[in-house]
Design an enzyme around this catalytic site. Structure first.
Site, short mmCIF file in Angstrom:
data_model
loop_
_atom_site.label_atom_id
_atom_site.label_comp_id
_atom_site.label_asym_id
_atom_site.label_seq_id
_atom_site.Cartn_x
_atom_site.Cartn_y
_atom_site.Cartn_z
N PRO A 41 1.95 -2.99 -2.00
CA PRO A 41 1.54 -1.59 -2.13
C PRO A 41 0.12 -1.30 -1.66
O PRO A 41 -0.80 -2.06 -1.96
CB PRO A 41 1.69 -1.31 -3.64
CG PRO A 41 1.83 -2.64 -4.28
CD PRO A 41 2.39 -3.57 -3.26
N ASN A 42 0.01 -0.21 -0.97
CA ASN A 42 -1.24 0.38 -0.50
C ASN A 42 -1.86 -0.34 0.70
O ASN A 42 -2.81 0.15 1.29
CB ASN A 42 -2.28 0.50 -1.64
CG ASN A 42 -1.80 1.42 -2.73
OD1 ASN A 42 -1.44 2.56 -2.45
ND2 ASN A 42 -1.76 0.95 -3.96
N ARG A 49 -9.19 3.63 4.54
CA ARG A 49 -9.93 3.95 3.31
C ARG A 49 -10.70 2.71 2.87
O ARG A 49 -10.33 1.60 3.22
CB ARG A 49 -8.98 4.30 2.15
CG ARG A 49 -7.94 5.33 2.42
CD ARG A 49 -8.29 6.67 1.80
NE ARG A 49 -7.15 7.55 1.66
CZ ARG A 49 -6.43 8.03 2.67
NH1 ARG A 49 -6.70 7.66 3.90
NH2 ARG A 49 -5.42 8.86 2.44
N TYR A 54 -12.15 -3.42 2.04
CA TYR A 54 -11.01 -4.02 2.74
C TYR A 54 -11.21 -4.15 4.25
O TYR A 54 -10.32 -4.65 4.94
CB TYR A 54 -9.74 -3.23 2.44
CG TYR A 54 -9.37 -3.25 0.97
CD1 TYR A 54 -8.92 -4.43 0.38
CD2 TYR A 54 -9.50 -2.13 0.17
CE1 TYR A 54 -8.60 -4.48 -0.96
CE2 TYR A 54 -9.17 -2.15 -1.18
CZ TYR A 54 -8.72 -3.33 -1.74
OH TYR A 54 -8.40 -3.39 -3.08
N ASN A 105 0.77 -11.04 0.62
CA ASN A 105 -0.26 -10.31 -0.11
C ASN A 105 0.49 -9.23 -0.88
O ASN A 105 0.86 -8.19 -0.32
CB ASN A 105 -1.29 -9.69 0.83
CG ASN A 105 -2.40 -8.99 0.05
OD1 ASN A 105 -2.29 -8.78 -1.16
ND2 ASN A 105 -3.47 -8.63 0.75
N ALA A 108 -1.34 -5.11 -5.70
CA ALA A 108 -1.45 -5.03 -7.16
C ALA A 108 -0.26 -5.70 -7.86
O ALA A 108 -0.38 -6.12 -9.02
CB ALA A 108 -1.55 -3.57 -7.59
N GLU A 129 -0.19 -17.35 -0.81
CA GLU A 129 -0.69 -16.08 -1.39
C GLU A 129 -2.02 -15.74 -0.72
O GLU A 129 -2.92 -16.58 -0.67
CB GLU A 129 -0.88 -16.27 -2.89
CG GLU A 129 -1.48 -15.06 -3.58
CD GLU A 129 -1.75 -15.32 -5.08
OE1 GLU A 129 -1.35 -16.40 -5.59
OE2 GLU A 129 -2.38 -14.47 -5.70
N HIS A 131 -5.20 -12.84 -0.31
CA HIS A 131 -5.90 -11.61 -0.70
C HIS A 131 -7.08 -11.41 0.23
O HIS A 131 -7.82 -12.36 0.50
CB HIS A 131 -6.37 -11.68 -2.15
CG HIS A 131 -5.24 -11.82 -3.10
ND1 HIS A 131 -4.37 -10.78 -3.36
CD2 HIS A 131 -4.77 -12.89 -3.78
CE1 HIS A 131 -3.44 -11.21 -4.18
NE2 HIS A 131 -3.65 -12.48 -4.44
N ARG A 138 -13.82 -9.80 -8.78
CA ARG A 138 -13.53 -8.40 -9.10
C ARG A 138 -13.16 -8.26 -10.59
O ARG A 138 -13.46 -9.14 -11.38
CB ARG A 138 -12.42 -7.88 -8.16
CG ARG A 138 -12.86 -7.92 -6.69
CD ARG A 138 -11.83 -7.34 -5.75
NE ARG A 138 -11.62 -5.91 -6.00
CZ ARG A 138 -10.67 -5.19 -5.38
NH1 ARG A 138 -9.87 -5.78 -4.49
NH2 ARG A 138 -10.54 -3.90 -5.65
O1 CA2 Z 1 -7.64 -8.26 -1.93
C1 CA2 Z 1 -6.45 -8.03 -1.75
O2 CA2 Z 1 -5.88 -8.27 -0.69
C2 CA2 Z 1 -5.63 -7.35 -2.85
O3 CA2 Z 1 -4.34 -7.93 -2.83
C3 CA2 Z 1 -5.57 -5.88 -2.50
C4 CA2 Z 1 -4.86 -5.05 -3.55
C5 CA2 Z 1 -5.42 -5.31 -4.94
O4 CA2 Z 1 -4.66 -4.62 -5.90
C6 CA2 Z 1 -5.43 -6.78 -5.27
O5 CA2 Z 1 -6.01 -6.96 -6.55
C7 CA2 Z 1 -6.21 -7.56 -4.24
C8 CA2 Z 1 -5.02 -3.56 -3.23
C9 CA2 Z 1 -4.55 -3.18 -1.88
C10 CA2 Z 1 -5.06 -1.82 -1.56
O6 CA2 Z 1 -5.25 -1.73 -0.19
C11 CA2 Z 1 -6.02 -0.70 0.29
C12 CA2 Z 1 -6.44 -0.81 1.58
C13 CA2 Z 1 -7.23 0.16 2.12
C14 CA2 Z 1 -7.58 1.27 1.35
C15 CA2 Z 1 -7.14 1.38 0.06
C16 CA2 Z 1 -6.35 0.39 -0.48
#
Ligand code: CA2
Length: 178
Positions: A41-42, A49, A54, A105, A108, A129, A131, A138
């Site tokens: 997700p996301n 963003r 990121y 990846n 969340a 895995e 990230h 974090r």
């Molecule tokens: O660090 C990572 O790759 C995470 O898997 C990213 C997840 C977060 O919930 C994990 O704890 C760590 C969030 C992905 C959100 O991705 C976005 C990318 C660009 C803008 C907003 C969100």
């Protein structure tokens, strides 16, 4: 009412290009096997963003990096992103007997999903895995992962290079089995 997901003909490019949709007749391509790269997700928002967290690379950049890395090792890479837990579970199931390993990846869902954990355990494929951020630097709730102890390796905080390292690791593992 039950609605098929993803709806036929409505998937974005990254979802069409998926092992889950691969037919039995799909050629093996580069020949040494296929790696499934899964994003949760996301992660479709990458590069649009929160660049300070990121980075500026898009999901398409990440997927191309993974494909290029696989190709350098004679491996195909199939990519799939979804914001839906069940769709990720389905993609993991579809990898059984087709892929030689999974890079995931789970976003969340990493911190919440027993379903994704069980799917990875069930298909008995080596998983890495990944990230983008260092989840251990974090919030506390990001420190626990349902996937780490069933993964062959965990890469966190290397930015999108983590995907390259993960594919390289799986390529090495596969080479040792060839
Ligand atoms: O660090 C990572 O790759 C995470 O898997 C990213 C997840 C977060 O919930 C994990 O704890 C760590 C969030 C992905 C959100 O991705 C976005 C990318 C660009 C803008 C907003 C969100």
């Amino acid at each position: 009412m039950c609605v098929p997901f993803p709806p036929p003909g409505r998937q974005p490019a990254t979802q069409r290009d998926t092992l889950a949709g691969m037919s039995e007749a799909t050629p093996a391509g580069a020949g040494r096997g296929t790696i499934l790269v899964l994003n949760g997700p996301n992660l479709n928002l990458l590069g649009t963003r929160e660049p300070e967290k990121y980075g500026t690379a898009t999901l398409a950049d990440v997927e191309q990096l993974a494909k290029d890395t696989g190709a350098a090792h004679g491996l195909d890479v199939e990519c799939f992103q979804s914001n839906h837990e069940g769709a990720l579970v389905d993609a993991i199931h579809a990898a059984r007997g087709k892929a030689v390993g999974i890079v995931i990846n789970a976003g969340a869902y990493t911190h919440t999903s027993v379903a994704i954990r069980d799917a990875i355990s069930a298909v008995q494929l080596p998983a890495v895995e990944v990230h983008i951020t260092n989840v251990h630097a974090r919030e506390e709730f990001r420190h626990h992962s349902y996937l780490s102890d069933i993964s062959k390796a965990v890469i966190a905080g290397a930015g999108i290079l983590g995907y390259r390292f993960a594919v390289e690791y799986l390529a090495g593992l596969q080479a040792s089995r060839d």
